[in-house]
Structures are given as C-alpha cells and as structure tokens.
Write an enzyme that holds these catalytic residues in place. Sequence first.
Site, mmCIF file in Angstrom:
data_model
loop_
_atom_site.group_PDB
_atom_site.id
_atom_site.type_symbol
_atom_site.label_atom_id
_atom_site.label_comp_id
_atom_site.label_asym_id
_atom_site.label_seq_id
_atom_site.Cartn_x
_atom_site.Cartn_y
_atom_site.Cartn_z
ATOM 1 N N GLU A 10 41.554 22.439 33.917
ATOM 2 C CA GLU A 10 42.892 22.979 34.135
ATOM 3 C C GLU A 10 43.988 21.992 33.760
ATOM 4 O O GLU A 10 45.024 22.365 33.216
ATOM 5 C CB GLU A 10 43.023 23.376 35.610
ATOM 6 C CG GLU A 10 44.293 24.106 35.975
ATOM 7 C CD GLU A 10 44.256 24.584 37.407
ATOM 8 O OE1 GLU A 10 45.327 24.659 38.016
ATOM 9 O OE2 GLU A 10 43.158 24.870 37.917
ATOM 10 N N ASP B 279 40.162 24.520 38.635
ATOM 11 C CA ASP B 279 40.008 24.200 40.050
ATOM 12 C C ASP B 279 39.134 25.228 40.771
ATOM 13 O O ASP B 279 39.136 26.416 40.420
ATOM 14 C CB ASP B 279 41.378 24.134 40.732
ATOM 15 C CG ASP B 279 42.148 22.881 40.339
ATOM 16 O OD1 ASP B 279 41.528 21.957 39.789
ATOM 17 O OD2 ASP B 279 43.371 22.832 40.582
ATOM 18 N N ASP C 19 39.053 27.429 43.134
ATOM 19 C CA ASP C 19 39.710 28.349 44.049
ATOM 20 C C ASP C 19 40.084 29.626 43.292
ATOM 21 O O ASP C 19 39.710 29.801 42.130
ATOM 22 C CB ASP C 19 40.950 27.708 44.690
ATOM 23 C CG ASP C 19 41.962 27.204 43.662
ATOM 24 O OD1 ASP C 19 41.873 27.589 42.471
ATOM 25 O OD2 ASP C 19 42.844 26.415 44.038
ATOM 26 N N GLU D 58 42.986 30.729 42.134
ATOM 27 C CA GLU D 58 43.819 30.499 40.958
ATOM 28 C C GLU D 58 42.985 29.926 39.821
ATOM 29 O O GLU D 58 43.149 30.297 38.659
ATOM 30 C CB GLU D 58 44.979 29.559 41.301
ATOM 31 C CG GLU D 58 46.018 30.153 42.223
ATOM 32 C CD GLU D 58 46.701 31.380 41.657
ATOM 33 O OE1 GLU D 58 47.021 31.396 40.457
ATOM 34 O OE2 GLU D 58 46.903 32.344 42.420
ATOM 35 N N TYR E 213 38.759 17.696 46.407
ATOM 36 C CA TYR E 213 39.737 18.763 46.160
ATOM 37 C C TYR E 213 40.638 18.968 47.371
ATOM 38 O O TYR E 213 40.167 19.020 48.509
ATOM 39 C CB TYR E 213 39.012 20.064 45.821
ATOM 40 C CG TYR E 213 39.914 21.132 45.273
ATOM 41 C CD1 TYR E 213 40.738 20.890 44.182
ATOM 42 C CD2 TYR E 213 39.956 22.394 45.859
ATOM 43 C CE1 TYR E 213 41.571 21.871 43.674
ATOM 44 C CE2 TYR E 213 40.776 23.386 45.360
ATOM 45 C CZ TYR E 213 41.588 23.118 44.272
ATOM 46 O OH TYR E 213 42.419 24.092 43.768
ATOM 47 N N ARG F 225 42.844 21.457 48.166
ATOM 48 C CA ARG F 225 43.224 22.785 48.665
ATOM 49 C C ARG F 225 42.015 23.372 49.381
ATOM 50 O O ARG F 225 41.147 23.974 48.763
ATOM 51 C CB ARG F 225 43.701 23.687 47.530
ATOM 52 C CG ARG F 225 45.001 23.208 46.899
ATOM 53 C CD ARG F 225 45.532 24.179 45.861
ATOM 54 N NE ARG F 225 46.784 23.701 45.296
ATOM 55 C CZ ARG F 225 46.881 22.942 44.215
ATOM 56 N NH1 ARG F 225 45.777 22.594 43.562
ATOM 57 N NH2 ARG F 225 48.046 22.530 43.763
ATOM 58 N N HIS G 161 34.854 24.776 50.104
ATOM 59 C CA HIS G 161 35.048 23.376 49.729
ATOM 60 C C HIS G 161 34.985 22.482 50.958
ATOM 61 O O HIS G 161 35.224 22.912 52.074
ATOM 62 C CB HIS G 161 36.409 23.190 49.044
ATOM 63 C CG HIS G 161 36.713 24.249 48.049
ATOM 64 N ND1 HIS G 161 35.908 24.515 46.978
ATOM 65 C CD2 HIS G 161 37.743 25.128 47.974
ATOM 66 C CE1 HIS G 161 36.424 25.512 46.277
ATOM 67 N NE2 HIS G 161 37.524 25.903 46.872
#
Length: 762
Positions: free
Chosen positions: A9, A81, A83, A85, A300, A302, A346
């Site tokens: 990303e 990433d 997640d 998104e 990570y 988030r 995560h």
Amino acid sequence: MSKNLIIVESPAKVKTIKKFLGRKYAVEASVGHVRDLPNKKLGVDEETFEPEYRVIPGKEKVVNKLTKAAEKAEVVYLAPDPDREGEAIAWHVANLIHEQNKDATIRRIQFNEITSRAVKEALEHPRDLDENLFNSQQARRVLDRLVGYKVSPLLWKKVKRGISAGRVQSVALRLIVEREKERRAFEPEEYWVLKVRLAGENPPPFDADLWKIKGKTAKVGSEDQALALEKAVREGSFVVESVTEKERRRQPAPPFITSTLQQEANRRMGFSAKRTMSTAQRLYEGVDLGERGTTALITYMRTDSVRIAADARDAAKDFITDRYGKDFYPPKARAFKTKSSAQDAHEAIRPVDVNITPDDVKALLPSDQFRLYKLIWERFVASQMAAAKFWDTTVITKAGETQWRSKGERLLFPGYMMAYQGTKLVEFQSISAHKADVNELPKLAEGQDLTLEDFQKEQKFTQPPPRYSEASLVKELEEKGIGRPSTYAAIISTILAREYVQLTEKRFIPTDLGTVVSDQLTEHFETLLDVGFTANMEESLDKVATGGQDWVALLKDFTTDFYPTLDQAKENMARVKTGLQTEIMCEECGKPLVIKFGKAGTFLACSGYPACTNTKNFTRNDKGEIEIIEKTKAEVEKIGRKCPECSGELVLKRARTGSRFIACDNYPDCTYTEPFTTGIKCPKCGEGDLVEKSSRRGKLFFSCSRYPDCEYAQWNKPVAETCPDCGFPVLEKKTTKAKGEHLACPNKKCKYTRSLEEEADA
C-alpha cells in the site's frame, strides 16, 4: 526471467520488504487507494446500490505502472494493510490487473508486522481475496456516500453553503454538543471538605478526612453546618476505631490497541489522534536505523485486540528475566482478554523486536517517533511483567457522631512499574508521597486516644461534567461503539476541519455552527444521529465482513427509513442561512440581531440588512449566553511582540472588509500596522510570506508580503503541503458545489485535487 510481484500500500514499505527478499520478487506500491467513487456525482445506483468505481484522478500513472509490472510477473501477491481498507485496495488493484490480463495469477497475502519472518511466512500461505471483507468496506463506503451526498446539500440550503454532514462524525459532534448543553444547564451546589490533623503517641502527625456522619456518607452543604460540626468535634475527643492492614497487588494494563494508544499519547504527550496514527504508521512501515538499515519497529497499529503472538510473549519473558530478574516475571505468562465486540484478526500494538530498546534508537529517530515507540515498548514490556505490590493501611477514627478516614500506602515490590514508569527501584520508595490522599501513618492501635492538632474546612462547589479531550472522546466513541479504531483520528480531524468544534486548552468546544448543524440533524434525522443505531450499524458491517449479513440487504433496509426522513427534512428543517435570531436588539435601528456564519467566522448582524449594516463580534460565557465584544475593543488579541515604532503592544485586529491585520494598541497615537501572515512561504519567490488581504468588496485573498516586488496571489486559503503530482510548494483549500471541501493545486497546469470530505467519512 520473470519475477513474482508484491504490491503493497505504501511506498515506505517497499524499501523495508526489498531488504528481506531476493531478486525473485519485485515490490511496488499502490500509494493508497487506486479506485473510488466519482467526485462530481453520487456514483451509486440507488436501486441496486452498485457503485460506479473510477480510477482516482492523479493515480493513472500508478495504475499503469502496476498493470505493466503485473504483466511480467508469474504471480502477483497483493499485500496492502490487513484490514477492510487494505482488502478493498487489493480488490480494486486485482480488478484493474484482470482488465488488462484475465489470466493473471493473483493471490492475497497479509502480515501483522514487516519482518523477514512475517513476510516470508505470508508468502508461504497466500489466500484468495476475501469478498465478504471487501463487501463490508464497500457497504460502508456506499452508506457514507449516500448520507453525505443527500444530507449535505440540505445543510447548504438551510444553514451555510459549503458545509457537510457525515454519518459517523455527526454522531461524534452530537456527543460534544450535548456535553456542552449539560455544562450550560448545570447548577453548582455548595459543599464543604473537612480535614483534621491528628497526633498519637508515635510520630508523625497525620491527616484524616471526614468520612461518615451518623454512619452515613458525610455531606456538609453550608458554612453553618461546617462550623457546627467543627464545634462539636473540638468539644469531643478522637479515638482510633479500627486499623486495617493488607497487601494489595496492582496488575499491569494490557498492551495497546488503537484507541488506548491514542488516549495515552494524548494524555502523556499531547498528541492528537491524527498525529499519533501518522507517527505509528511510519514506525510500522519502517524507519532508517543506520547500520540496521530500514527496519519496522512496531506491529500493525489499527487493531482492537489485546492478543499477542506466542513468540513475542516468549521474547518478552527472556528480556524481562535478563534485564530485571526472575522475580519480575509472573508465575504464569499473561494473556489478556479481548472484548467480545473486538475484531481479533490482528495482534495488539507491540514492538516487533523487544530487544530493540528505546535507548537503542533514541539518536536515530525524530522526537515524535522516539516518544511514541518508547510508549509502545514500555507498555508492552510492562504488560508481561509481575504485579506491583503495596502495603495498604486504613485507619478509621471516631469523634462523637463522626468518623474520619486516613489511608497509607507503602510500596513493597515495583513489579511492572520498573518498565512502564521508567524509574529506578530506589525512586519507588517515595512514590506515595506525590498522592494527595495518601499519608505517612504512625504506628496506631485500636482504642488509642488521639489529639486534635488542626481542623481545616474548605468551601467547594460541584463542577459540571468536563468537556471532552481527544483522549476522553476516543474513549467515549469506543465505549459506545461509534466508528472503529481506524476511524477515530479521521472523525476528530473532520469535525475540526469543518469548524464544527474548536480545541481550547485541549478540550472540545462546539462552535455556533457546529451546534446548529447538530441540532438540525438531531431533530430531523433522529435515527441517523442515534448513538445506538450507529453502534448497531457498525455491528451489522462487522457481520457483513464475516458473511453473516448481505451488504445490499443492509443498505436497502437503511434507505427504507432514510429516504422518507430525508424528504420530510427538506420540507420541515428550519432555514437559518439568513441568520439565527437572538433576543439582542440593534442599538442603531431597534431590530433583532442575528447570528451569521461567514467565511471569516461567526458574528452578529442586524436583521434589518441591507438597510442597517451594524455588525458585532461576540463570545459566549460558560452558560452559553452571548457577550458582545464592543467595537472599541474588537478583535484585540495580543500577539506577544512590541511595536517597532513606539514599543506598544501589537494586537490582532480585523479590517471592515474582513481580513485580519496586526496593529499597535496605542492607536491613534501610533498608526503602525503590518499584514497578518499565514506563516507559509510564497511559492513564487520563496522569500516573502503569504499574508491575508481582502478586496474592496470584502473577499479574502492571500498574497506575497513582498508586493509589489512579488505579485503572487491566490484567492483560496493556502495549505503548507507540496503537490504530490507537480511539486508545487503549496496547495489551497477550496469548497465547490461539485467537489465539496477539497484541496487543490494552485498551479493551473496541474489538475491535482483531494477530497477532504470523502477521506474523512469513515
């Protein structure tokens, strides 16, 4: 020879990952999202909810580069990433590649930390794209687009042009507005705090607080009551009723999740949620550590899970026992319980390698990165350590019908506090001395008589509920299930950027504009602004991610209520665009003054305009009442500099045409003035600053302070950000009907724009 292609990303990850892999892999970056809904129209079929995705303007070169690289690859590994998104980015990149090459082999990989082990392990276990996870993000995107594009034009028409509404941040705004209303409605109540100083046979004297009267919680509401109680106590005697001693253990907190990291960084270091997340992003993607090269420092960032990997737990055990000793590790490894509502995909936020201590990287990192890494490292290490032990003593003293309580605390063993407090063992011996409610108690026994040395009484008043700080707002959003960890920073940034709230002394205060917007939305979109409904919607989106909810059915159910409500709001919402009426009368014509929402902020104006042009600036007191700032003192704000001509105070003022300027407070004796600078260098000459000016008709613009030597000027507010497409030194903030609030490049040859509304509407 063809290579396998990894698409991440962020460009920052490319260098970090290339270090781990050999020549068989090429690594490219999507630089965030590559496709999205169009800027100039709804872009959603309102019957089927099918989105109309397009390549984001300015991303054509990136897409072309990725598709060409994919043509040469045997396998394309999508690694944005881990997640929703990230899954959406992977999904869109895959679609664009398949448009060029239907036979391309595409797999999805993800890793929680950017290390050689994690990346190679991910490559050994690729998976297919997760359609459910993508649909969850897609449902959220469509949902937010429908709300934004349907409600915002209504606010333009009824309140002020250029403003907007968002599904989640409007609820956050409501929390801030309602808290302010609670404060304004609050009526303080008097109460008295009573304390005595007592002495026994053994030193030292100690303090005791009034605890109970006639066996009930003590309440002293007036000076007369306080004086009467003092008289009765002085006439009687004090005797020790009970002495309770016990060992207490204080357990460490779990490692950080997104929300707790934002809260702690705000409390300890004053970081905004946005600053915390952008700094954490850099630590996650990799930083230059000299001889170590580009190294990722944290996992990570988030996440809402407190789980940690077994190898990380084992590494922490070895580190703790080596550095602090075996006594500082608990008898059994710690495992914290994640909330049932959390996504456990995560790990918690932790250092990638616990052996890289903050001291190791202090000289290599910028201040923000070092401070945040230190916070994350200390919290993780402490979370795996033994409990701190204290010896607590509670003494209850009786005097007539009153009981007085004293508490003492003595540290026995610091445990985890050795890591998280960052202090040496000897310093813990005085830790209790800093606590106002903790005494150094002498040796006391039940039935022992005590001597009254002093009686203190202090009048106090109950306080209204505090305004939200960033930390307490994030905590409230998390507890109420509003938004998700990845959205908190965007929510706060959005309501600040739209000037719905302002931060004063690190506390959120709603502006008049924010209050009006919140009240209008709450009145006419009761369901949409309901905290419970918003939380339930988040749960439904989570179900979409796991395949338990059809995303189209979810949107259909939402619009069944939303569209009729929208139609009613169009008919019934009050129009305050011409001004919000007050009870204050214009001293020039006798008509009511109204609150107006102008480009330069909120002000009072006569409702008799244009016949009467009287205007006034105002503030609000703690009760929300309007207090007019007289024109003779209008906008006088000291800026901390002296006048170069007369040594008077320089103050900030506003011209009749609207622009701000700096002038001497000794006017009219001294007529010194200078323009108000934005602090942004002129992009043309690079020497002068862009300063605020206004035309004869009152339209603000920004020009070089070296005029007429440099004639650069722009109409829109400059933003200190370099254009990513053409490299122009500044961007400008604009609001148009087609694009809403957005950033644009002032360079006429460049077409770069970036929506501020859409990027924050999570």
